[in-house]
Enzyme design. Structure first.
Site, PDB file in Angstrom:
ATOM      1  N   SER A 163     -24.609 -20.218  -1.986  1.00  0.00           N
ATOM      2  CA  SER A 163     -23.674 -20.479  -0.902  1.00  0.00           C
ATOM      3  C   SER A 163     -24.350 -20.308   0.462  1.00  0.00           C
ATOM      4  O   SER A 163     -25.312 -21.002   0.769  1.00  0.00           O
ATOM      5  CB  SER A 163     -22.438 -19.594  -1.050  1.00  0.00           C
ATOM      6  OG  SER A 163     -21.427 -19.988  -0.157  1.00  0.00           O
ATOM      7  N   ASP A 324     -18.262 -25.307   0.223  1.00  0.00           N
ATOM      8  CA  ASP A 324     -16.948 -24.849  -0.255  1.00  0.00           C
ATOM      9  C   ASP A 324     -16.156 -24.154   0.851  1.00  0.00           C
ATOM     10  O   ASP A 324     -14.975 -23.874   0.686  1.00  0.00           O
ATOM     11  CB  ASP A 324     -17.055 -23.970  -1.513  1.00  0.00           C
ATOM     12  CG  ASP A 324     -17.798 -22.662  -1.299  1.00  0.00           C
ATOM     13  OD1 ASP A 324     -18.404 -22.475  -0.224  1.00  0.00           O
ATOM     14  OD2 ASP A 324     -17.779 -21.820  -2.222  1.00  0.00           O
ATOM     15  N   GLU A 425      -8.264 -17.827   2.134  1.00  0.00           N
ATOM     16  CA  GLU A 425      -8.748 -16.474   2.404  1.00  0.00           C
ATOM     17  C   GLU A 425      -9.386 -16.464   3.788  1.00  0.00           C
ATOM     18  O   GLU A 425      -9.873 -17.490   4.261  1.00  0.00           O
ATOM     19  CB  GLU A 425      -9.743 -16.007   1.341  1.00  0.00           C
ATOM     20  CG  GLU A 425     -11.025 -16.801   1.281  1.00  0.00           C
ATOM     21  CD  GLU A 425     -11.993 -16.289   0.210  1.00  0.00           C
ATOM     22  OE1 GLU A 425     -11.646 -15.327  -0.503  1.00  0.00           O
ATOM     23  OE2 GLU A 425     -13.079 -16.855   0.108  1.00  0.00           O
TER      24      GLU A 425
END
Length: 613
Positions: A163, A324, A425
């Site tokens: 990530s 993402d 989130e």
């Protein structure tokens, strides 16, 4: 040890190194370990071999390099053998349905490791067990893996990515057959299976042969087409998009996002965003940024702002390297760029997704249909969706921190024929479509593009719309930060003090003169707001997490990080609609945070390092 190799004098370390050299077949990592032995670099060997990477619900994440604590060919083979064994024992249709494997563009030339290499090795392990493998032939965003699991009805998914971590890191993220990330007890089951699968199986290194096996399929073209078809269901203003003259800049921060966000804009009939040329192509060195994390805000977006100013664009969209997550910034009339927080974007996107849904409903049936609509957020994220839900009549649910919980809960709701519109989130993660049961920065970028284009037809901006949301549903002011603490004993004592504040099993009754109205402790399972005093959310003794609710509408959560030596805090002041003195609300939250820091954290006494130090 082998006769031609020196020993370190540490028997368990020598044994670990010896086993490694027996199993490893990567010439670069073998040479590195032999070199460390020759130099007598015991400290470095201890770092590499002292403890195996821990496989958790997030899978693995660690630096690339030699040894059991690093991401490399051998640890990937061992991990995949364990995962494969666990799947064989859990899902009887594994050899019928198969798994999907994706990868990003990370690479580490010194150890010969790369995401593509690791994905190929993982595929080899499964193929040699007779399991069909859908291995993407090229880099993809992380959301494509859970999408493929759901779309093709597969048993599992693996995404090789770290990530937004530093360039030397890599990771191994795992999805279950429901299309969501794994949750307990799967992590422990897989971890145990890995420990039993350390010796490479006979053909685990034979990638060349595996890549010719008929069990290997490339889903790239099919999934590319199906994904963009699926997200078009969330395009509601195609005519506005086609005519829109709004200029948007996009950066993929040297990751995989560029091609896919361009395609997502095209699927929505939006003008293509201006791409930051220096950052649009994948580059494992991430040469233009210190950290490839758009959560860091302005530092990562400097080149984006420059391009936007040059092209006359008013909005910047940024993905993290595996696409993402999504960050958004908007130019203000003052010329200053405002980077929205994850909570502010959650308010904006949640409101927009609900408005789009609402317009599709028949007015007469709205009161009934809205009862089956759900939105989710992690417990440390803003409660703004709760305020919107109360007024609009849909359901809002909190989950534990992390999209693994939201994805699994969303799947449960979908199976009950509920509509899950949105989940988010605060760490800039958004799920705007149930086609992907995880955060997805690609679909979120296209939906944000349409939202911005719509607002332009109303002569308004994201900043103005956010203000309107807060005016209607109540201001939600947040302030999040953390302290660094490397001493586990200090962390434990800090939380135990809160649990025994004025005698055994008593929590603080006030802080800074503000009464505490409820306490929820997800380490012990206590929740004073429940009739039984028992928490509804899952609890975990292995991590610290306590939430205080205050009489003035304040909420504060203190928790430890699972991956870093941090004690994090998340605070929010939830005001009633009509209370729009923002500066006064900010000052009130600042006072509460200062009191929490001084009375609950006690940074001086506990030698805590604040984020700003």
């Amino acid at each position: 040890m082998e006769n031609d190799l020196p020993t370190t004098g540490n028997i368990s370390l020598d044994d670990a190194v010896k086993q490694w050299l027996q199993f490893d077949k990567n010439p670069k990592t073998i040479a590195a370990v032999r070199g460390l032995l020759k130099e007598g670099a015991v400290s470095e060997l201890q770092t590499c071999f002292g403890a195996r990477m821990e496989f958790g619900t997030a899978g693995l994440r660690a630096p690339m390099g030699p040894g059991v604590s690093r991401m490399n060919d051998l640890t990937i083979i061992q991990t995949t053998q364990g995962f494969c064994s666990y799947l064989e024992g859990s899902l009887p249709d594994l050899k019928e349905k198969g798994v999907v494997i994706g990868f990003d563009a990370r690479a580490h030339p010194p150890s010969g490791g790369s995401s593509k290499r690791f994905a190929t090795l993982a595929a080899t392990v499964f193929i040699n067990r007779g399991v069909p493998v859908y291995l993407f032939s090229d880099i993809t965003p992380t959301p494509f893996v859970p999408f493929t699991v759901s779309h093709l009805g597969l048993c599992a998914g693996i995404m090789v990515t770290a990530s937004h971590n530093p360039k030397q890191d890599n990771g191994y993220k795992v999805y279950w057959n429901n299309g969501a990330q794994i949750i307990p007890p799967h992590d422990k089951g897989i971890s145990t299976a890995i420990e039993k699968s350390l010796e490479p199986w006979s053909k685990s290194w034979n990638t060349e042969e595996a890549m010719k096996n008929p069990l290997l399929k490339d889903p790239y073209q099919d999934i590319h087409s199906e994904y963009f078809s699926a997200i078009q269901k969330h395009c509601f203003h195609r005519e506005i998009n086609q005519k829109s003259e709004v200029k948007i800049v996009h950066t993929s921060v040297h990751g995989v996002g560029h091609t896919f966000v361009q395609a997502a804009f095209k699927a929505f009939d939006l003008q293509p965003p201006f791409a930051v040329q220096e950052q649009k192509d994948p580059d494992p060195e991430f040469p233009t940024v210190k950290y490839p994390n758009p959560e860091e805000g302005e530092g990562v977006l400097t080149l984006s702002f420059a391009l936007a100013d040059k092209e006359g664009a008013t909005v910047v969209l940024a993905n993290d390297p595996d696409a993402d997550r999504l960050a958004v910034a908007e130019k203000q009339t003052s010329g200053h760029w405002r980077v929205f927080s994850g909570n502010e974007l959650g308010a904006l996107l949640g409101w927009w997704v609900f408005q789009c849904w609402k317009k599709q409903q028949k007015a007469a049936q709205l009161k009934e249909t809205v009862k089956d609509v759900y939105m989710l957020a992690s417990t440390v994220s803003s409660k703004i969706l709760r305020a919107i839900a109360i007024k609009e009549g849909f359901h809002f649910e909190e989950t534990l921190t992390g999209f693994k919980w939201m994805g699994n809960r969303a799947k449960e709701l979908l199976e009950q024929e509920k509509t899950v519109l949105f989940a988010f989130e605060e760490a800039i993660g958004y799920m705007c479509s149930p086609a992907v049961l995880d955060k997805d920065g690609v679909s979120a970028a296209a939906i944000a593009g349409e939202f911005i284009s719509y607002l332009a037809t109303q002569n308004t901006t994201l900043s103005q719309q956010l203000k309107a949301i807060y005016e209607e549903y109540g201001y939600h002011i947040t302030k999040n930060s953390y302290f660094i603490c490397h001493d586990q004993k200090t962390i434990s004592q800090l939380f135990e003090r809160l649990r025994n504040f004025s005698g055994p099993n008593t929590y603080p009754k006030e802080c800074g003169g503000i009464s505490v109205t409820a306490v929820r402790d997800l380490t012990t399972g206590f929740d004073s707001s429940q009739p039984s005093n028992t928490a509804v959310l899952p609890t975990s003794k292995s991590s610290q997490m306590v939430t205080f609710t205050f009489a003035n509408g304040g909420v504060a959560t203190m928790r430890t990080s699972g991956t870093e030596p941090k004690i994090k805090y998340y605070t929010e002041l939830c005001a009633a609609p009509g209370n729009s003195d923002v500066e006064q609300l900010k000052a009130e939250l600042d006072r509460l945070v200062d009191a929490i820091v001084e009375n609950f954290f006690q940074p001086t006494k506990n030698n805590l390092i604040s984020r700003s130090d």
